[in-house]
Design a protein around this motif. Sequence first.
Motif, PDB file in Angstrom:
ATOM      1  N   VAL A  97      -0.116  -3.971  11.909  1.00  0.00           N
ATOM      2  CA  VAL A  97       0.474  -5.264  11.562  1.00  0.00           C
ATOM      3  C   VAL A  97       1.094  -5.145  10.177  1.00  0.00           C
ATOM      4  N   CYS A  98       2.424  -5.105  10.130  1.00  0.00           N
ATOM      5  CA  CYS A  98       3.103  -5.069   8.837  1.00  0.00           C
ATOM      6  C   CYS A  98       4.538  -5.497   9.050  1.00  0.00           C
ATOM      7  N   MET A  99       5.253  -5.764   7.954  1.00  0.00           N
ATOM      8  CA  MET A  99       6.626  -6.241   8.108  1.00  0.00           C
ATOM      9  C   MET A  99       7.658  -5.224   7.682  1.00  0.00           C
ATOM     10  N   VAL A 122      -8.318  -0.585   1.907  1.00  0.00           N
ATOM     11  CA  VAL A 122      -8.083   0.152   0.674  1.00  0.00           C
ATOM     12  C   VAL A 122      -6.896   1.073   0.896  1.00  0.00           C
ATOM     13  N   LYS A 123      -5.728   0.571   0.551  1.00  0.00           N
ATOM     14  CA  LYS A 123      -4.506   1.334   0.771  1.00  0.00           C
ATOM     15  C   LYS A 123      -3.789   1.512  -0.553  1.00  0.00           C
ATOM     16  N   TYR A 124      -3.584   2.772  -0.917  1.00  0.00           N
ATOM     17  CA  TYR A 124      -2.983   3.084  -2.202  1.00  0.00           C
ATOM     18  C   TYR A 124      -1.466   3.211  -2.110  1.00  0.00           C
ATOM     19  N   VAL A 179      -2.465  10.762   6.333  1.00  0.00           N
ATOM     20  CA  VAL A 179      -1.124  10.188   6.496  1.00  0.00           C
ATOM     21  C   VAL A 179      -0.026  11.231   6.709  1.00  0.00           C
ATOM     22  N   SER A 180       1.178  10.706   6.898  1.00  0.00           N
ATOM     23  CA  SER A 180       2.331  11.548   7.246  1.00  0.00           C
ATOM     24  C   SER A 180       2.539  12.709   6.276  1.00  0.00           C
ATOM     25  N   GLY A 181       2.449  12.458   4.976  1.00  0.00           N
ATOM     26  CA  GLY A 181       2.697  13.516   4.002  1.00  0.00           C
ATOM     27  C   GLY A 181       1.658  14.627   4.099  1.00  0.00           C
ATOM     28  N   TYR A 198       1.849  -4.563  -4.396  1.00  0.00           N
ATOM     29  CA  TYR A 198       0.860  -4.951  -3.386  1.00  0.00           C
ATOM     30  C   TYR A 198      -0.096  -3.836  -2.994  1.00  0.00           C
ATOM     31  N   GLN A 199       0.352  -2.584  -2.977  1.00  0.00           N
ATOM     32  CA  GLN A 199      -0.588  -1.506  -2.666  1.00  0.00           C
ATOM     33  C   GLN A 199      -1.336  -1.095  -3.945  1.00  0.00           C
ATOM     34  N   MET A 200      -2.466  -0.406  -3.772  1.00  0.00           N
ATOM     35  CA  MET A 200      -3.334  -0.143  -4.922  1.00  0.00           C
ATOM     36  C   MET A 200      -2.854   1.005  -5.812  1.00  0.00           C
ATOM     37  N   THR A 245      -5.115  10.439  12.716  1.00  0.00           N
ATOM     38  CA  THR A 245      -4.368  11.631  12.341  1.00  0.00           C
ATOM     39  C   THR A 245      -3.322  12.005  13.389  1.00  0.00           C
ATOM     40  N   TYR A 246      -2.178  12.489  12.886  1.00  0.00           N
ATOM     41  CA  TYR A 246      -1.097  12.960  13.766  1.00  0.00           C
ATOM     42  C   TYR A 246      -1.500  14.257  14.471  1.00  0.00           C
ATOM     43  N   HIS A 247      -2.581  14.871  14.042  1.00  0.00           N
ATOM     44  CA  HIS A 247      -3.094  16.080  14.690  1.00  0.00           C
ATOM     45  C   HIS A 247      -4.173  15.755  15.728  1.00  0.00           C
ATOM     46  N   ASP A 270       9.519  -0.614  -5.310  1.00  0.00           N
ATOM     47  CA  ASP A 270       8.478   0.159  -4.636  1.00  0.00           C
ATOM     48  C   ASP A 270       7.386  -0.806  -4.192  1.00  0.00           C
ATOM     49  N   ARG A 271       6.258  -0.262  -3.731  1.00  0.00           N
ATOM     50  CA  ARG A 271       5.214  -1.134  -3.184  1.00  0.00           C
ATOM     51  C   ARG A 271       4.041  -1.356  -4.154  1.00  0.00           C
ATOM     52  N   ARG A 272       4.291  -1.051  -5.440  1.00  0.00           N
ATOM     53  CA  ARG A 272       3.154  -1.097  -6.371  1.00  0.00           C
ATOM     54  C   ARG A 272       2.668  -2.496  -6.703  1.00  0.00           C
ATOM     55  N   PRO A 288      -3.912  -4.667  10.024  1.00  0.00           N
ATOM     56  CA  PRO A 288      -2.977  -5.069   8.973  1.00  0.00           C
ATOM     57  C   PRO A 288      -2.879  -4.019   7.864  1.00  0.00           C
ATOM     58  N   SER A 289      -1.641  -3.562   7.593  1.00  0.00           N
ATOM     59  CA  SER A 289      -1.430  -2.484   6.616  1.00  0.00           C
ATOM     60  C   SER A 289      -0.567  -2.937   5.445  1.00  0.00           C
ATOM     61  N   ASP A 290      -0.401  -4.230   5.307  1.00  0.00           N
ATOM     62  CA  ASP A 290       0.549  -4.785   4.341  1.00  0.00           C
ATOM     63  C   ASP A 290      -0.002  -4.943   2.927  1.00  0.00           C
ATOM     64  N   PRO A 300       7.199  10.917   4.549  1.00  0.00           N
ATOM     65  CA  PRO A 300       7.730  11.220   5.891  1.00  0.00           C
ATOM     66  C   PRO A 300       7.636  10.033   6.848  1.00  0.00           C
ATOM     67  N   PHE A 301       6.608   9.202   6.706  1.00  0.00           N
ATOM     68  CA  PHE A 301       6.471   8.014   7.565  1.00  0.00           C
ATOM     69  C   PHE A 301       7.667   7.095   7.401  1.00  0.00           C
ATOM     70  N   ARG A 302       8.123   6.973   6.164  1.00  0.00           N
ATOM     71  CA  ARG A 302       9.230   6.040   5.922  1.00  0.00           C
ATOM     72  C   ARG A 302      10.505   6.527   6.579  1.00  0.00           C
ATOM     73  N   GLU A 303      10.637   7.845   6.731  1.00  0.00           N
ATOM     74  CA  GLU A 303      11.765   8.353   7.531  1.00  0.00           C
ATOM     75  C   GLU A 303      11.497   8.066   9.017  1.00  0.00           C
ATOM     76  N   VAL A 339      -9.606   3.546   4.689  1.00  0.00           N
ATOM     77  CA  VAL A 339      -9.141   4.034   3.386  1.00  0.00           C
ATOM     78  C   VAL A 339      -7.932   4.920   3.664  1.00  0.00           C
ATOM     79  N   LYS A 340      -6.915   4.792   2.842  1.00  0.00           N
ATOM     80  CA  LYS A 340      -5.656   5.487   3.097  1.00  0.00           C
ATOM     81  C   LYS A 340      -4.957   5.790   1.797  1.00  0.00           C
ATOM     82  N   PRO A 341      -4.404   7.008   1.593  1.00  0.00           N
ATOM     83  CA  PRO A 341      -4.447   8.198   2.444  1.00  0.00           C
ATOM     84  C   PRO A 341      -5.842   8.816   2.586  1.00  0.00           C
TER      85      PRO A 341
END
Length: 332
Positions: free
Chosen positions: A116-118, A199-201, A278-280, A225-227, A317-319, A221-223, A169-171, A208-211, A252-254
């Motif tokens: 859930v995010c925009m 807890v999302k930093y 995460v993607s990176g 709202y993100q930690m 995980t993508y793996h 940037d997202r600073r 929710p990841s917003d 890579p996710f943003r691509e 918790v992310k990443p």
Amino acid sequence: MLMRPRRLRRTAAMRAMVRETRLCPSMLVYPIFIREGRGIVEDISAMPGQKRYSPDTLPEVLERVTKAGVDNVLLFGLPEHKDERGSGAYAEDGVVQQALREGKKRFPEMLFIADVCMCEYTSHGHCGVLKGGAGSSNPDLTVDNDPTIELLAQTAVSQARAGADVVAPSDMMDGRVGAIRAALDAAGLEDTAILSYAVKYASAFYGPFREAAGSAPAFGDRRSYQMDPRNAREAMRELALDLEEGADMVMVKPGLPYLDILRAVKEKSPVPVGSYCVSGEYSMIKAAAANGWLDEERTVCEVATCLVRAGADILITYHAPELAGWIREGKL
Ligand code: PBG
């Protein structure tokens, strides 16, 4: 007398018996990108091996993933049309809603988690609506918290109606877990669980996710709202708030750079704790493996083991499909 810890490392059977950390495929969650259209299976260049699917090709990947032993998926949507208010996120026939209906119909036993995010749905790429900006007399480009959580709640309700078992929710807006819980309950969706990205930093590892999701912010940037990666005690505050608001599970992310946070959250959390590798983190391993610098299987198994050792009950995980295979083969 010389103490000899090496006695317990002598044979494979001995090492297997005394391991302190064990993984199983049921803890794995596989993220999938869904884009609008038909018949699409499209490579994501920054994430070798990962693809974007249209709702009608989603069953192909679900089939492969569940055969590999992974029954939990996390869906992200890329709409055709973006606007200031991210209306594609909460549209009844939005891309994730379509995918959920299709997926749930074909694979009713699988667990569907909807992000859930925009940010994938807004024209400006931020995780909420802006106070002012284009088409408004207000020049303020900060994300407006309270109107945003209303839209996030609408998004969660439409995803739950479409078949999501869990909304995530990841917003990082304040109060969104409470708003989502209230909206779900009011809609008679009290069985839908909330997995909060508590807890999302603000991390460089989301590059890579943003691509993949076409969700890079058009400015800034997202600073706000993100930690801040420098803060650890603040993670405990975010955890406490989300629990109070009704989170059923937290995340918790990443992953790997935040093992200390993961451990601290695990110690305080009465609910299951997830770690999102995460993607990176994925792309770094892929790039190094492609160059012959790292052994992909051994590296991925080690990372997953360390995340679980640090406290992860759930591993996103993508793996995931490969990991499920390696777990079954006794590699970890
Ligand atoms: C949406 C969202 C992001 C990720 C998950 N949900 C991107 C971001 O916050 O910029 C990142 C996932 C990944 O990097 O694998 N807000």
